[in-house]
Design a protein around this motif. Structure first.
Motif, PDB file in Angstrom:
ATOM      1  N   ILE A  54       0.909  -1.004  -0.135  1.00  0.00           N
ATOM      2  CA  ILE A  54       0.007   0.117   0.055  1.00  0.00           C
ATOM      3  C   ILE A  54       0.849   1.305  -0.053  1.00  0.00           C
ATOM      4  N   THR A  71       0.989   3.876  -3.045  1.00  0.00           N
ATOM      5  CA  THR A  71       0.726   5.284  -2.821  1.00  0.00           C
ATOM      6  C   THR A  71       1.795   6.219  -3.116  1.00  0.00           C
ATOM      7  N   TYR A  80       1.118   8.702  -6.302  1.00  0.00           N
ATOM      8  CA  TYR A  80       0.839  10.153  -6.314  1.00  0.00           C
ATOM      9  C   TYR A  80       2.122  11.093  -5.705  1.00  0.00           C
ATOM     10  N   TYR A  81       3.222  10.423  -5.385  1.00  0.00           N
ATOM     11  CA  TYR A  81       4.383  11.095  -4.951  1.00  0.00           C
ATOM     12  C   TYR A  81       5.431  11.406  -5.958  1.00  0.00           C
ATOM     13  N   LEU A  98       0.987  13.047   1.732  1.00  0.00           N
ATOM     14  CA  LEU A  98       1.402  11.618   1.406  1.00  0.00           C
ATOM     15  C   LEU A  98       0.964  10.647   2.691  1.00  0.00           C
ATOM     16  N   ASP A 105      -2.374   9.956   3.132  1.00  0.00           N
ATOM     17  CA  ASP A 105      -3.036   9.175   2.131  1.00  0.00           C
ATOM     18  C   ASP A 105      -2.548   7.667   2.484  1.00  0.00           C
ATOM     19  N   VAL A 106      -1.567   7.529   2.859  1.00  0.00           N
ATOM     20  CA  VAL A 106      -1.030   6.206   3.160  1.00  0.00           C
ATOM     21  C   VAL A 106      -1.650   5.808   4.299  1.00  0.00           C
ATOM     22  N   ASN A 109      -5.154   4.650   3.423  1.00  0.00           N
ATOM     23  CA  ASN A 109      -5.097   3.510   2.537  1.00  0.00           C
ATOM     24  C   ASN A 109      -4.783   2.070   3.175  1.00  0.00           C
ATOM     25  N   CYS A 110      -4.125   2.504   4.622  1.00  0.00           N
ATOM     26  CA  CYS A 110      -3.757   1.269   5.309  1.00  0.00           C
ATOM     27  C   CYS A 110      -5.228   0.965   5.942  1.00  0.00           C
ATOM     28  N   ILE A 149      -6.210   2.411  -3.871  1.00  0.00           N
ATOM     29  CA  ILE A 149      -5.468   3.415  -3.501  1.00  0.00           C
ATOM     30  C   ILE A 149      -6.097   4.802  -3.436  1.00  0.00           C
ATOM     31  N   GLY A 165      -5.733   9.001  -3.082  1.00  0.00           N
ATOM     32  CA  GLY A 165      -4.625  10.027  -3.337  1.00  0.00           C
ATOM     33  C   GLY A 165      -5.194  11.270  -3.944  1.00  0.00           C
TER      34      GLY A 165
END
Length: 81
Positions: A43, A47, A51-52, A63, A66-67, A70-71, A78, A80
């Motif tokens: 994940i 991500t 996105y980064y 970021l 977002d992580v 997602n987790c 995903i 983002g």
């Protein structure tokens, strides 16, 4: 130095038999050891890649959010910016 560290050093000394058995010890986790399970590693990797690693990217704090999202999500999609 903590008591646990002292006992660990004593154990190393007894196993090696010399003071040199205490020298050149690498700090931290052993190479290849992961704290996160494979699903969360993927994940995070997805991500970051999605996105980064782009020309216009979010802030690091975005970021991280977002992580985390997602987790915590149950699906594999995903999220983002």
């Amino acid at each position: 130095m903590s008591q646990a560290t002292a006992y660990r050093l004593i154990k190393l000394f007894r196993a090696g038999g010399t003071i040199l058995s205490l020298v050149d010890r690498k700090r931290g986790r052993p190479q290849g050891h992961r704290v996160l399970d494979d699903k969360r590693e993927e994940i995070i990797r997805a991500t970051i890649n999605a996105y980064y690693l782009k020309r216009t990217r979010p802030t690091v704090s975005q970021l991280v959010r977002d992580v985390q999202t997602n987790c915590m999500g149950s699906s594999h999609r995903i999220v983002g910016r």
